[in-house]
Structures are given as structure tokens and as C-alpha cells.
Design an enzyme around this catalytic site. Structure first.
Site, PDB file in Angstrom:
ATOM      1  N   ARG A  45       0.796  -1.182   0.000  1.00  0.00           N
ATOM      2  CA  ARG A  45       0.000   0.000   0.000  1.00  0.00           C
ATOM      3  C   ARG A  45       0.854   1.268   0.000  1.00  0.00           C
ATOM      4  O   ARG A  45       0.370   2.357  -0.262  1.00  0.00           O
ATOM      5  CB  ARG A  45      -0.881  -0.012   1.275  1.00  0.00           C
ATOM      6  CG  ARG A  45      -2.057  -0.967   1.148  1.00  0.00           C
ATOM      7  CD  ARG A  45      -2.777  -1.111   2.476  1.00  0.00           C
ATOM      8  NE  ARG A  45      -2.291  -2.329   3.154  1.00  0.00           N
ATOM      9  CZ  ARG A  45      -2.712  -2.705   4.340  1.00  0.00           C
ATOM     10  NH1 ARG A  45      -3.574  -1.969   5.016  1.00  0.00           N
ATOM     11  NH2 ARG A  45      -2.268  -3.804   4.879  1.00  0.00           N
ATOM     12  N   GLY A  46       2.128   1.105   0.307  1.00  0.00           N
ATOM     13  CA  GLY A  46       3.008   2.245   0.586  1.00  0.00           C
ATOM     14  C   GLY A  46       3.170   3.269  -0.524  1.00  0.00           C
ATOM     15  O   GLY A  46       3.521   4.416  -0.265  1.00  0.00           O
ATOM     16  N   ASP A 105      14.671  -1.080   0.377  1.00  0.00           N
ATOM     17  CA  ASP A 105      15.373  -1.286   1.646  1.00  0.00           C
ATOM     18  C   ASP A 105      16.358  -2.446   1.450  1.00  0.00           C
ATOM     19  O   ASP A 105      17.442  -2.253   0.904  1.00  0.00           O
ATOM     20  CB  ASP A 105      14.302  -1.564   2.709  1.00  0.00           C
ATOM     21  CG  ASP A 105      14.846  -1.644   4.114  1.00  0.00           C
ATOM     22  OD1 ASP A 105      15.768  -0.910   4.444  1.00  0.00           O
ATOM     23  OD2 ASP A 105      14.336  -2.466   4.901  1.00  0.00           O
TER      24      ASP A 105
HETATM   25  P1  IMP Z   1      12.679  -4.503   0.946  1.00  0.00           P
HETATM   26  O1  IMP Z   1      12.063  -5.722   0.381  1.00  0.00           O
HETATM   27  O2  IMP Z   1      13.473  -4.791   2.198  1.00  0.00           O
HETATM   28  O3  IMP Z   1      13.445  -3.655  -0.035  1.00  0.00           O
HETATM   29  O4  IMP Z   1      11.509  -3.684   1.566  1.00  0.00           O
HETATM   30  C1  IMP Z   1      10.769  -2.834   0.910  1.00  0.00           C
HETATM   31  C2  IMP Z   1       9.492  -2.576   1.692  1.00  0.00           C
HETATM   32  O5  IMP Z   1       9.715  -2.541   3.090  1.00  0.00           O
HETATM   33  C3  IMP Z   1       8.977  -1.229   1.314  1.00  0.00           C
HETATM   34  O6  IMP Z   1       8.054  -1.342   0.295  1.00  0.00           O
HETATM   35  C4  IMP Z   1       8.309  -0.771   2.582  1.00  0.00           C
HETATM   36  O7  IMP Z   1       6.956  -1.191   2.556  1.00  0.00           O
HETATM   37  C5  IMP Z   1       8.991  -1.498   3.689  1.00  0.00           C
HETATM   38  N1  IMP Z   1       9.919  -0.590   4.387  1.00  0.00           N
HETATM   39  C6  IMP Z   1      11.254  -0.494   4.225  1.00  0.00           C
HETATM   40  N2  IMP Z   1      11.767   0.461   4.992  1.00  0.00           N
HETATM   41  C7  IMP Z   1      10.723   1.022   5.641  1.00  0.00           C
HETATM   42  C8  IMP Z   1      10.613   2.111   6.570  1.00  0.00           C
HETATM   43  O8  IMP Z   1      11.591   2.777   6.953  1.00  0.00           O
HETATM   44  N3  IMP Z   1       9.350   2.400   6.995  1.00  0.00           N
HETATM   45  C9  IMP Z   1       8.253   1.695   6.616  1.00  0.00           C
HETATM   46  N4  IMP Z   1       8.308   0.687   5.734  1.00  0.00           N
HETATM   47  C10 IMP Z   1       9.536   0.346   5.252  1.00  0.00           C
HETATM   48 MG    MG Z   2       6.081  -1.764   0.594  1.00  0.00          MG
END
Ligand code: IMP
Ligand code: MG
Length: 181
Positions: A45-46, A105
Site C-alpha cells: 500500500r506504501g 530497503d
Molecule cells: P525490501 O524488500 O526490504 O526492499 O523492503 C521494501 C518494503 O519494506 C517497502 O516497500 C516498505 O513497505 C517497507 N519498508 C522499508 N523500509 C521502511 C521504513 O523505513 N518504513 C516503513 N516501511 C519500510
Molecule cells: Mg512496501
């Protein structure tokens, strides 16, 4: 688990976000000028606030679709295991697909989502993320466009949540716990 008390410190103002999105939209416009095949895919949803602001800066024929991948749950750590919870409604074969994400992330989400979307044979597949935390990367992934590079802080606002809260903040803020733990 009861929620720890926290405050939110402003990291990126609403004004800075708007200015950056205008600049990004100009680059995207250049990339896709002349195509009538663009599908902008928001990751739920972000990305819902970002995609809304971004597409309104684009003077191009554009379709909007959404995909939901499994996420953090209510914690602050990535689950690393990415599943598709809600699939696209439309076809993307032969289309220009731009995936819109809130944050890169660890990189697992966009790495998996793009791998999945490639099996649908889009003509081109590109990615844009509002925020990037390069120091957190666990798998090599680079988005084609990034709004802001940020340090390893947990952020909220502008669509991004902490345990489903704070998505409605107009700016990006960082979470600071006040219980000293
Ligand atoms: P990844 O798979 O670790 O790259 O994560 C990506 C997802 O993690 C993003 O779409 C966000 O929904 C969530 N995420 C990563 N960092 C944050 C943060 O600092 N705050 C809230 N959600 C985060
Ligand atoms: Mg996300």
C-alpha cells in the site's frame, strides 16, 4: 506486543517531495514521450500517495494498476520472503511498465516483483522508488529512478506506515522512540 511510545521527526518536507517529483516526472516524460503503452504499477500500500502525485505530473496517456506483495507485517524488519498477495488487473505483455515503490530497503521486494513481472513479457520494465536506503541492501537491486537516498532510519508518512499508522502525514518523518529502550 504493546506499541512503544515514539515521536516523528520531519526528515523530508512536503514541499521538497513535491519539487523532487516534478523533476522526476520530467525525466519520466522524456523516457516515455511518444508511447501510448505506459502502465504505471503501484505497489500497495506504501506507494499510493507517491503514485497519485507522480501520475498527475505526467502529461502522457497512462494506465494505472496495482500489485500487492507481502510486507513487513507490523514490525520493522523485512520478512525477506516475498509473495504476491494481489495481482495486476490488466495485461502487461508488450507494454511499457513502470513499477512505483515507496522504499527500496533490503531490495528483496523489488527484485522479486520485477522478476515476476518479467515473466509477463512487458516490452520494457522500469522502476522508480521515492526513497532508497542503499546501506540496507541484501540483494543487488537498483531502481531506475530514486527520489531521495536516506540513511538507515525507519521512516513514515506520505503513504508509508509503521504498524499501519502515519500513512496520512504529508511529509516523510523518522520514527524516534521516547522510552529509551
Ligand atoms: P525490501 O524488500 O526490504 O526492499 O523492503 C521494501 C518494503 O519494506 C517497502 O516497500 C516498505 O513497505 C517497507 N519498508 C522499508 N523500509 C521502511 C521504513 O523505513 N518504513 C516503513 N516501511 C519500510
Ligand atoms: Mg512496501
Amino acid at each position: 506486543m504493546p506499541q512503544r511510545p515514539y515521536v516523528i521527526d520531519v526528515m523530508i518536507s512536503a514541499k521538497s517531495i513535491a519539487a523532487r517529483i516534478e523533476a522526476l516526472a520530467r525525466e519520466i516524460h522524456r523516457e516515455y514521450a511518444g508511447t501510448d503503452k505506459l502502465v504505471v504499477v503501484g505497489l500497495l500500500r506504501g506507494s499510493f500517495v507517491f503514485i497519485a502525485d507522480l501520475v498527475r505530473e505526467l502529461d502522457l496517456p497512462v494506465e494505472v494498476d496495482f500489485l500487492e506483495a507481502s510486507s513487513y507485517g507490523d514490525g520493522m524488519e523485512s520478512s525477506r520472503e516475498v509473495r504476491i498477495l494481489k495481482d495486476l488487473r490488466g495485461q502487461i505483455e508488450g507494454r511499457d511498465v513502470l513499477v512505483v515503490e515507496d522504499i527500496v530497503d533490503t531490495g528483496h521486494t523489488l527484485a522479486k516483483v520485477t522478476e515476476y513481472l518479467k515473466t509477463r513479457k512487458p516490452a520494457r520494465l522500469k522502476t522508480i522508488a521515492l526513497l532508497d536506503k542503499p546501506s540496507r541492501r541484501e540483494v543487488p537491486f537498483r531502481a531506475d529512478w530514486i527520489g531521495f537516498e536516506i540513511p538507515d532510519e525507519f521512516v513514515v508518512g506520505y503513504g508509508i506506515d509503521f504498524a499501519q499508522r502515519n500513512r496520512n502525514l504529508p511529509h516523510i518523518g523518522k520514527v524516534r522512540f521516547t522510552d529509551g529502550a
